[in-house]
Design a protein around this motif. Structure first.
Motif, PDB file in Angstrom:
ATOM      1  N   ARG A  64     -28.208  27.501 -15.294  1.00 42.19           N
ATOM      2  CA  ARG A  64     -27.412  26.413 -14.692  1.00 42.19           C
ATOM      3  C   ARG A  64     -25.908  26.642 -14.835  1.00 42.19           C
ATOM      4  O   ARG A  64     -25.135  25.695 -14.934  1.00 42.19           O
ATOM      5  N   LYS A  65     -25.512  27.890 -14.865  1.00 40.15           N
ATOM      6  CA  LYS A  65     -24.088  28.243 -14.877  1.00 40.15           C
ATOM      7  C   LYS A  65     -23.730  28.867 -13.526  1.00 40.15           C
ATOM      8  O   LYS A  65     -24.592  29.445 -12.854  1.00 40.15           O
ATOM      9  N   ALA A  82     -23.557  26.709  -9.667  1.00 41.37           N
ATOM     10  CA  ALA A  82     -24.590  26.677 -10.698  1.00 41.37           C
ATOM     11  C   ALA A  82     -25.971  26.366 -10.127  1.00 41.37           C
ATOM     12  O   ALA A  82     -26.988  26.777 -10.690  1.00 41.37           O
ATOM     13  N   GLU A 128     -16.346  34.795 -18.881  1.00 37.64           N
ATOM     14  CA  GLU A 128     -15.550  33.663 -19.316  1.00 37.64           C
ATOM     15  C   GLU A 128     -14.133  33.798 -18.768  1.00 37.64           C
ATOM     16  O   GLU A 128     -13.628  34.905 -18.579  1.00 37.64           O
ATOM     17  N   SER A 198     -15.068  27.919 -16.192  1.00 36.80           N
ATOM     18  CA  SER A 198     -16.131  27.765 -17.185  1.00 36.80           C
ATOM     19  C   SER A 198     -16.828  29.099 -17.378  1.00 36.80           C
ATOM     20  O   SER A 198     -16.646  30.043 -16.602  1.00 36.80           O
ATOM     21  N   ARG A 199     -17.625  29.165 -18.401  1.00 38.21           N
ATOM     22  CA  ARG A 199     -18.421  30.364 -18.622  1.00 38.21           C
ATOM     23  C   ARG A 199     -19.449  30.508 -17.513  1.00 38.21           C
ATOM     24  O   ARG A 199     -19.925  29.524 -16.960  1.00 38.21           O
ATOM     25  N   GLY A 200     -19.781  31.733 -17.208  1.00 37.97           N
ATOM     26  CA  GLY A 200     -20.754  31.993 -16.160  1.00 37.97           C
ATOM     27  C   GLY A 200     -21.528  33.259 -16.464  1.00 37.97           C
ATOM     28  O   GLY A 200     -21.550  33.749 -17.598  1.00 37.97           O
TER      29      GLY A 200
END
Length: 227
Positions: A64-65, A82, A128, A198-200
Motif C-alpha cells: 500500500r505504498k 499506492a 525514500e 513518502s517512502r515507497g
C-alpha cells in the motif's frame, strides 16, 4: 511523457543458485479483477513491466505504498499510486554501463567510476525522499550505492540529455552514472507528489538473462528469519 489520472533494497538479484528459482508468468497467482480504467493503464506498460505490475498487485508486495517500475531494457519508468493506479510514465536516462550489479563504494568515488561501474542495479528497493549534497530534492533508490531518481540537470550536457530523453528509441539513454534521470516536468508532476513525499518501493527490472520476477524476491535467509 504520459500523465494519468529505512531499510534499503532487499538486495539485487544475485541470489545463489538453489535459493531462488525461475518464476514464470504462468506461475503467478491470479490477479484481482481490474476495472476498465486499470485495464487501459495496464495496456500502456511494457511487457516486462506488465508482468511485474500483475505480481505486485496480486501479492500486495508494495504494501500500500506508492511504487515505480523501471524497465531498463526499454529505458522507461512507470510511477503508480499506492492503490495501483498509474500516475504517469516517461523515458529515463540510466547507467552508462550494462549490467545489474551496483558498485558498493560508488558514493565515495563518484568522480572516478569507470564506465563499466556506472550501472543501474536491478532489484526491489525501499525508496525514500531526500536531498543531494547541493540541496536538490531527489528520491533515494539505493543510498549505499548512490542511486536516486532525479531531474535531468542543467549544465554542459543538458541539451544532449534532453535530446536523448526525447528520442524514439532506448538505445541512446545509457549515459548516467547509475541514477534514474527523468525530465524535470515529469519529476515535478508525477515523481515528487508520490515518491517525493513518502517512502515507497522502486522495482528496477534486470537487463541480463536472469529470471524477471526472481530478481525481485527477498533473499531466502530473510524469509526464514522472518525479516
Amino acid at each position: 511523457m504520459r500523465v494519468a489520472g529505512a531499510w534499503k533494497r532487499w538486495g539485487w538479484i544475485g541470489v545463489a543458485a538453489g535459493l531462488c528459482t525461475a518464476v514464470h508468468a504462468e506461475d503467478l497467482p491470479a490477479a484481482e479483477p481490474l476495472v476498465p480504467a486499470a485495464w487501459a493503464q495496464r495496456a500502456a506498460l511494457t511487457p516486462d513491466a506488465r508482468t511485474t505490475f500483475d505480481w505486485i498487485q496480486s501479492s500486495d508486495d508494495a504494501g500500500r505504498k506508492p511504487f515505480a517500475i523501471v524497465d531498463k531494457k526499454q529505458a522507461r519508468v512507470f510511477v503508480f499510486h499506492a492503490d495501483g493506479r498509474l500516475a504517469g510514465d516517461s523515458a529515463a536516462l540510466l547507467g552508462a554501463g550494462p549490467g545489474d550489479h551496483g558498485t558498493p563504494d560508488a558514493a565515495q568515488r563518484i568522480a572516478s567510476l569507470t564506465p563499466a561501474e556506472r550501472t543501474t542495479p536491478a532489484g526491489r528497493f525501499a525508496s525514500e525522499p531526500g536531498h543531494n549534497l547541493n540541496g536538490e530534492a531527489i528520491v533515494w533508490v539505493d543510498y549505499d550505492t548512490a542511486i536516486a531518481i532525479h531531474r535531468v540537470r542543467p549544465g554542459a550536457s543538458r541539451e544532449r540529455r534532453d535530446q536523448r530523453l526525447a528520442s524514439a528509441t532506448p538505445t541512446d539513454n545509457r549515459v548516467s552514472l547509475g541514477c534514474i534521470v527523468v525530465p524535470g516536468a515529469f519529476y515535478d508532476s508525477v515523481v515528487a507528489p508520490l515518491l517525493g513525499r513518502s517512502r515507497g518501493v522502486v522495482y528496477v527490472l534486470p537487463e541480463t538473462a536472469q529470471p524477471l520476477l526472481a530478481s525481485l524476491q527477498p533473499p531466502a535467509d530473510r524469509l526464514v528469519a522472518g525479516r
